[in-house]
Design a protein around this motif. Structure first.
Motif, mmCIF file in Angstrom:
data_model
loop_
_atom_site.group_PDB
_atom_site.id
_atom_site.type_symbol
_atom_site.label_atom_id
_atom_site.label_comp_id
_atom_site.label_asym_id
_atom_site.label_seq_id
_atom_site.Cartn_x
_atom_site.Cartn_y
_atom_site.Cartn_z
ATOM 1 N N ASP A 21 1.177 -0.725 0.117
ATOM 2 C CA ASP A 21 -0.317 0.337 -0.130
ATOM 3 C C ASP A 21 1.050 1.608 0.529
ATOM 4 O O ASP A 21 1.822 1.505 0.386
ATOM 5 N N PRO A 22 0.140 2.053 -0.711
ATOM 6 C CA PRO A 22 0.966 3.398 -0.661
ATOM 7 C C PRO A 22 0.937 4.602 0.932
ATOM 8 O O PRO A 22 0.464 4.550 1.257
ATOM 9 N N ALA A 23 2.341 5.404 1.125
ATOM 10 C CA ALA A 23 1.923 5.934 2.689
ATOM 11 C C ALA A 23 1.050 6.978 2.080
ATOM 12 O O ALA A 23 0.884 7.596 1.129
ATOM 13 N N PRO A 24 -0.138 7.095 3.435
ATOM 14 C CA PRO A 24 -0.892 7.662 3.554
ATOM 15 C C PRO A 24 -0.766 8.688 3.974
ATOM 16 O O PRO A 24 -1.410 9.573 5.129
ATOM 17 N N THR A 25 0.456 9.706 3.583
ATOM 18 C CA THR A 25 0.698 10.974 3.876
ATOM 19 C C THR A 25 -0.540 12.125 3.903
ATOM 20 O O THR A 25 -0.158 12.573 4.714
ATOM 21 N N GLU A 26 -1.160 11.966 2.429
ATOM 22 C CA GLU A 26 -2.145 13.337 2.499
ATOM 23 C C GLU A 26 -3.243 12.254 3.612
ATOM 24 O O GLU A 26 -3.968 13.652 4.363
ATOM 25 N N GLN A 27 -3.405 11.251 4.113
ATOM 26 C CA GLN A 27 -4.422 11.297 5.164
ATOM 27 C C GLN A 27 -4.298 11.459 6.125
ATOM 28 O O GLN A 27 -4.873 12.015 6.910
ATOM 29 N N LEU A 28 -2.300 11.733 6.626
ATOM 30 C CA LEU A 28 -2.305 11.619 7.567
ATOM 31 C C LEU A 28 -1.878 14.002 7.505
ATOM 32 O O LEU A 28 -2.453 13.862 8.922
ATOM 33 N N LYS A 29 -2.313 14.159 6.796
ATOM 34 C CA LYS A 29 -2.034 15.509 7.440
ATOM 35 C C LYS A 29 -4.320 15.609 7.318
ATOM 36 O O LYS A 29 -3.906 17.161 7.911
ATOM 37 N N LEU A 30 -4.705 15.228 6.726
ATOM 38 C CA LEU A 30 -5.921 15.476 6.871
ATOM 39 C C LEU A 30 -6.772 15.074 8.085
ATOM 40 O O LEU A 30 -6.700 15.974 8.915
ATOM 41 N N THR A 31 -5.688 14.157 8.607
ATOM 42 C CA THR A 31 -6.287 13.767 9.953
ATOM 43 C C THR A 31 -5.816 14.692 11.355
ATOM 44 O O THR A 31 -6.484 14.832 12.002
ATOM 45 N N GLU A 32 -4.700 15.462 11.156
ATOM 46 C CA GLU A 32 -3.732 16.268 11.317
ATOM 47 C C GLU A 32 -4.112 17.023 11.844
ATOM 48 O O GLU A 32 -4.846 18.163 13.021
ATOM 49 N N GLN A 33 -4.959 17.932 10.372
ATOM 50 C CA GLN A 33 -6.087 19.025 10.782
ATOM 51 C C GLN A 33 -6.926 18.940 11.431
ATOM 52 O O GLN A 33 -7.547 20.019 11.927
ATOM 53 N N ALA A 34 -7.906 17.923 11.616
ATOM 54 C CA ALA A 34 -9.030 17.738 11.715
ATOM 55 C C ALA A 34 -8.686 17.607 12.921
ATOM 56 O O ALA A 34 -9.592 18.146 14.191
#
Length: 117
Positions: A21-34
């Motif tokens: 699986d690709p690294a979920p860097t964008e999801q982590l950014k979204l989560t940190e923003q949330a």
């Protein structure tokens, strides 16, 4: 007989393709923003949803470090949803408090108007 080794090679290639699986860097950014947004509106770790969001974000970051990208993505997605729920609950609570204040003021005005007549 030649079909079996070919099938095995294709099956192994397919399984290894699914495992990377690709690294979920964008999801982590979204989560940190949330999480930051929920904190900004007043959510604290004292609230169960926010505490859960923080815990899952920490686990997602650990999974990222371990290159367990699928686990990291799942934890990050869950953490984002928990943070958004915590934010929504805080905003709902604030709205209910404001509504209570408005109703109290309306009652006072009604009494004043009733006494004036």
């Amino acid at each position: 007989m030649k079909a079996r080794p070919l099938f095995a090679a294709v099956a192994i290639a397919a399984l290894s393709g699914c495992a990377s699986d690709p690294a979920p860097t964008e999801q982590l950014k979204l989560t940190e923003q949330a999480v930051a947004q929920a904190t900004a509106v007043g959510a604290t770790d004292d609230q169960p949803d926010m505490a859960t969001a923080q815990s899952k974000l920490t686990q997602a970051q650990a999974d990222m470090a371990d290159k367990s990208y699928k686990q990291a993505r799942m934890q990050a997605e869950q953490a984002e949803l928990d943070a958004r729920l915590a934010e929504a609950r805080v905003l709902t609570e604030k709205s209910e408090e404001q509504l209570g204040q408005v109703n109290t003021r309306l009652d006072r005005l009604r009494k004043q108007l009733g006494a004036a007549q």
